[in-house]
Design a protein around this motif. Structure first.
Motif, PDB file in Angstrom:
ATOM      1  N   ARG A 127       1.353  -1.169   6.748  1.00 20.85           N
ATOM      2  CA  ARG A 127       1.106  -0.160   7.477  1.00 20.85           C
ATOM      3  C   ARG A 127       2.277  -0.080   8.468  1.00 20.85           C
ATOM      4  O   ARG A 127       2.842   1.095   8.753  1.00 20.85           O
ATOM      5  CB  ARG A 127      -0.124  -0.779   8.417  1.00 20.85           C
ATOM      6  CG  ARG A 127      -1.508  -0.429   7.577  1.00 20.85           C
ATOM      7  CD  ARG A 127      -2.592  -0.849   8.535  1.00 20.85           C
ATOM      8  NE  ARG A 127      -3.845  -0.445   7.788  1.00 20.85           N
ATOM      9  CZ  ARG A 127      -5.021  -0.378   8.292  1.00 20.85           C
ATOM     10  NH1 ARG A 127      -5.302  -0.460   9.652  1.00 20.85           N
ATOM     11  NH2 ARG A 127      -6.281  -0.195   7.619  1.00 20.85           N
ATOM     12  N   TRP A 146       4.194   8.567   3.272  1.00 22.48           N
ATOM     13  CA  TRP A 146       3.165   7.709   2.773  1.00 22.48           C
ATOM     14  C   TRP A 146       2.695   8.476   1.290  1.00 22.48           C
ATOM     15  O   TRP A 146       1.583   7.718   0.733  1.00 22.48           O
ATOM     16  CB  TRP A 146       1.901   7.888   3.568  1.00 22.48           C
ATOM     17  CG  TRP A 146       1.582   9.049   4.210  1.00 22.48           C
ATOM     18  CD1 TRP A 146       1.961   9.672   5.361  1.00 22.48           C
ATOM     19  CD2 TRP A 146       0.598  10.172   3.667  1.00 22.48           C
ATOM     20  NE1 TRP A 146       1.494  11.004   5.568  1.00 22.48           N
ATOM     21  CE2 TRP A 146       0.699  11.267   4.595  1.00 22.48           C
ATOM     22  CE3 TRP A 146      -0.305   9.984   2.524  1.00 22.48           C
ATOM     23  CZ2 TRP A 146      -0.148  12.199   4.285  1.00 22.48           C
ATOM     24  CZ3 TRP A 146      -1.038  11.128   2.380  1.00 22.48           C
ATOM     25  CH2 TRP A 146      -0.888  12.342   3.072  1.00 22.48           C
ATOM     26  N   ILE A 148       0.007   3.410   2.951  1.00 26.50           N
ATOM     27  CA  ILE A 148      -1.506   3.002   3.407  1.00 26.50           C
ATOM     28  C   ILE A 148      -1.877   1.950   2.228  1.00 26.50           C
ATOM     29  O   ILE A 148      -1.555   2.098   1.176  1.00 26.50           O
ATOM     30  CB  ILE A 148      -2.332   4.349   2.800  1.00 26.50           C
ATOM     31  CG1 ILE A 148      -2.108   5.265   3.933  1.00 26.50           C
ATOM     32  CG2 ILE A 148      -3.903   3.826   3.118  1.00 26.50           C
ATOM     33  CD1 ILE A 148      -2.830   6.734   3.609  1.00 26.50           C
ATOM     34  N   VAL A 165      -4.654   5.846   9.687  1.00 28.46           N
ATOM     35  CA  VAL A 165      -4.375   7.094   8.603  1.00 28.46           C
ATOM     36  C   VAL A 165      -4.184   8.204   9.303  1.00 28.46           C
ATOM     37  O   VAL A 165      -3.355   8.937   9.241  1.00 28.46           O
ATOM     38  CB  VAL A 165      -5.774   7.258   7.724  1.00 28.46           C
ATOM     39  CG1 VAL A 165      -5.804   8.525   7.065  1.00 28.46           C
ATOM     40  CG2 VAL A 165      -5.973   6.051   6.922  1.00 28.46           C
TER      41      VAL A 165
END
Ligand SMILES: [Fe+2]
Ligand SMILES: [Fe+2]
Length: 475
Positions: free
Chosen positions: A276, A454, A281, A438
Motif C-alpha cells: 500500500r 495501481w 492494491i 482504495v
C-alpha cells in the motif's frame, strides 16, 4: 433484415416509420431520456469527444462502427437480432407452439414486470457509475467506462421499446417511471438492491462489470430463450454488446493483479502495508472486494426455491441458460435439482423439483462462468511466481436473500456464530480502511498512454488502435 436506418431520429431496424403512433410515443420519450442522461449520466462529460462504437448492423460480424462522438449525440436506437424463421416456444407447457409475436393476454402483467425489472438495471448502473470519470486511471479506461455507460443507456431503450410497442398505455407509464427512479434514492430507489449500492471507485467498477454485468448476461440469456419473440430478439442483440462490458471488468482486474504482482516482485514483499505504501492494491484486499461483489450479485438471482421462477418457465416466458442446447424434455415435470439446505448448522445438499430450483440453477451457471474467469486471473500470479490464488467464497457467504438470510457463513462454507462473524468479517469483506485506501489511490490520469500507478496498461488498444491513442478528447 439487419440494416439499421440512421436517417431517422431514432435509429432502428424495426421499421419504426411504418408505425406512426409508436414512433410518436418513442419520440416523445426521447427528450425525457436525454434529460435523464444530462442529469444522471457521466458527470461533466457532455462536451468530451469519445472514441465509441455505435451499432450499425445486427450482424455479429462487423456490427460496430468506431468514431469520436459526444455522448449526448450518441445514436441510441432500437436494434433486434434478426427473426429466426419458424421459431417455436421451446420449453414449458406451450412447447412446440409458434413463438408469440404478440403478448399472450394471460401473461401480460408477468411479462411487463420481467421487462421492467430488467430495464431498471440499465439506467441504474449508469447512475451508480456517474462520478467515476473524474478519477479515471487512463484515457483508455475512461473510454471503456463511457462505452459501457452509453450501451446501458441503449439497453434501457431496448426495454422501453418493448414496453411501448407491446404494452400500450401501461407500457408508456412504465417507460416514464424508468427515468424517474434513482439508484440509492430513499424515496424512489431502483428495483433491485445491488443496483442501489454505490460504485465508489474503479476497483468496484471493474468488479461490478466483471460480476454484476455477468449476472446481466445470464438474465439476458434466459430471456433470449423466451417464447415472446420480440423479447428474445431484443435480448440476443443486447448480449452482443454485453460481452465488452465483461471484458472491461475481467481485464481491468487482471491488470490490477498484474501491477501488484510486478511491484511484489520488484520489492520482494507480500506485506500489504508495504505494498500500500508503494501505491498498489494488495491481493488480499482484491479478494475481499471479490467476496463482496460475488455475494451481493448472488442475491440478484433470488431465492433457491421459487414458485415465480417455476411459473415463468412453465409459461414459456423465461428459460434456462442455453435452454435449447440442453438435452432433456424442456418441461421439467419430473426432473430434480440439487439446492443447499441448512440442517442444525450444517450446510447439506437437498434434491427438489427442478422447476422450483431454476433461480439456483441460473446462479450455478453464472458461478461456473465466474470461476472460469477467476482461473484466468490466477494465471497472472502463477506466471509471476507469486503464490497467492483467488478463490470464490461459498454460495452461502454474506447472503441477504433466500435460504442463507440471517445466517453467518464463512467463505469456506461453515455456519458460524454471530460472535465469530463479528471477529472475522474484516478478513473477508472490505473494511472502511480498505475502502478508504482504495479511494486514496483514485486520481485522474488523462495523458494519452499514461496509466495510474495501481494498474498495468492493457496488452492492446480498442479497435486495433494503439494503447496510447487519444481515446477521449476534452472539449
Ligand atoms: Fe445492460
Ligand atoms: Fe452491461
Amino acid at each position: 433484415m439487419s440494416g439499421i436506418d440512421y436517417s431517422e431520429r431514432i435509429p432502428n431496424n424495426v421499421e419504426l416509420s411504418s408505425n406512426k403512433s409508436l414512433q410518436r410515443a418513442l419520440e416523445h420519450w426521447q427528450p425525457e431520456y436525454l434529460k435523464w442522461w444530462g442529469e444522471m449520466g457521466p458527470e461533466k462529460s457532455q462536451t468530451m469527444d469519445v472514441y465509441l462504437r455505435t451499432a450499425i448492423s445486427v450482424d455479429p460480424k462487423g456490427w460496430a462502427h468506431y468514431d469520436y462522438v459526444k455522448m449526448p449525440d450518441y445514436r441510441w436506437g432500437i436494434f433486434l437480432a434478426p427473426a429466426e424463421a419458424g421459431r417455436h416456444v421451446n420449453f414449458g407447457v406451450h412447447k412446440g407452439e409458434a413463438a408469440w409475436q404478440e403478448v399472450p393476454g394471460e401473461y401480460r402483467s408477468t411479462l411487463r414486470r420481467i421487462i421492467v425489472t430488467q430495464g431498471d438495471t440499465e439506467p441504474a448502473s449508469v447512475e451508480q457509475q456517474r462520478h467515476l470519470g473524474l478519477t479515471c486511471p487512463s484515457l483508455y479506461d475512461l473510454r471503456n467506462l463511457f462505452q459501457v455507460n452509453v450501451e446501458e443507456g441503449r439497453h434501457l431503450w431496448a426495454m422501453v421499446y418493448l414496453l411501448h410497442a407491446y404494452f400500450g398505455r401501461d407500457g408508456r407509464e412504465e417507460g416514464e417511471a424508468l427515468l424517474e427512479r434513482r439508484s440509492g434514492d430513499a424515496d424512489n430507489p431502483r428495483i433491485l438492491t445491488a443496483f442501489n449500492e454505490k460504485t465508489p471507485d474503479w476497483l468496484s467498477f471493474f468488479m461490478f462489470t466483471f460480476i454484476t454485468d455477468r449476472d446481466g448476461k445470464y438474465q439476458l440469456a434466459a430471456l433470449a430463450e423466451s417464447g415472446f419473440d420480440p423479447l428474445s430478439r431484443t435480448c440476443r442483440f443486447m448480449l452482443t454488446e454485453e460481452a465488452h462490458h465483461l471484458f472491461v471488468g475481467e481485464s481491468g482486474i487482471a491488470r490490477i493483479i498484474q501491477r501488484t504482482c510486478d511491484v511484489m516482485n520488484q520489492h520482494k514483499t507480500d506485506d500489504p502495508a508495504k505494498l500500500r505504501g508503494l501505491g498498489v492494491i494488495d491481493l488480499p484486499t482484491l479478494q475481499r472486494y471479490l467476496n463482496f461483489h460475488f455475494s451481493v450479485t448472488s442475491d440478484l438471482y433470488g431465492s433457491e426455491i421459487s414458485s415465480n421462477a417455476a411459473s415463468f418457465y412453465t409459461q414459456g416466458l423465461k428459460g434456462r441458460f442455453d435452454e435449447t442446447k440442453i438435452g432433456d424434455d424442456h418441461r421439467l415435470e419430473a426432473a430434480e435439482y440439487e439446492v443447499p439446505d441448512v440442517v442444525e448448522d450444517r450446510i447439506v445438499a437437498r434434491h427438489v423439483p427442478a422447476l422450483t430450483a431454476l433461480n439456483e440453477r441460473l446462479r450455478d451457471d453464472w458461478t461456473a462462468d465466474v470461476q472460469k474467469a477467476i482461473d484466468r486471473w490466477n494465471r497472472v500470479p502463477e506466471k509471476a511466481g507469486v503464490p497467492f490464488r483467488f478463490k470464490l467464497p461459498h454460495k452461502g457467504f454474506h447472503r441477504r436473500i433466500g435460504l442463507f438470510t440471517g445466517l453467518h457463513v464463512s467463505p469456506e462454507g461453515k455456519v458460524i456464530s454471530e460472535a465469530e462473524w463479528t471477529r472475522k468479517h474484516k478478513d473477508w469483506l472490505p473494511s472502511e480502511d480498505d475502502r478508504a485506501f482504495v479511494h486514496s489511490l483514485m486520481g485522474r490520469v488523462t495523458e494519452p498512454g499514461k496509466f495510474a500507478n495501481w494498474i498495468a496498461p492493457p496488452l492492446s488498444g480498442i479497435n486495433k488502435q494503439p494503447v496510447g491513442f487519444e481515446y477521449v478528447r476534452f472539449g
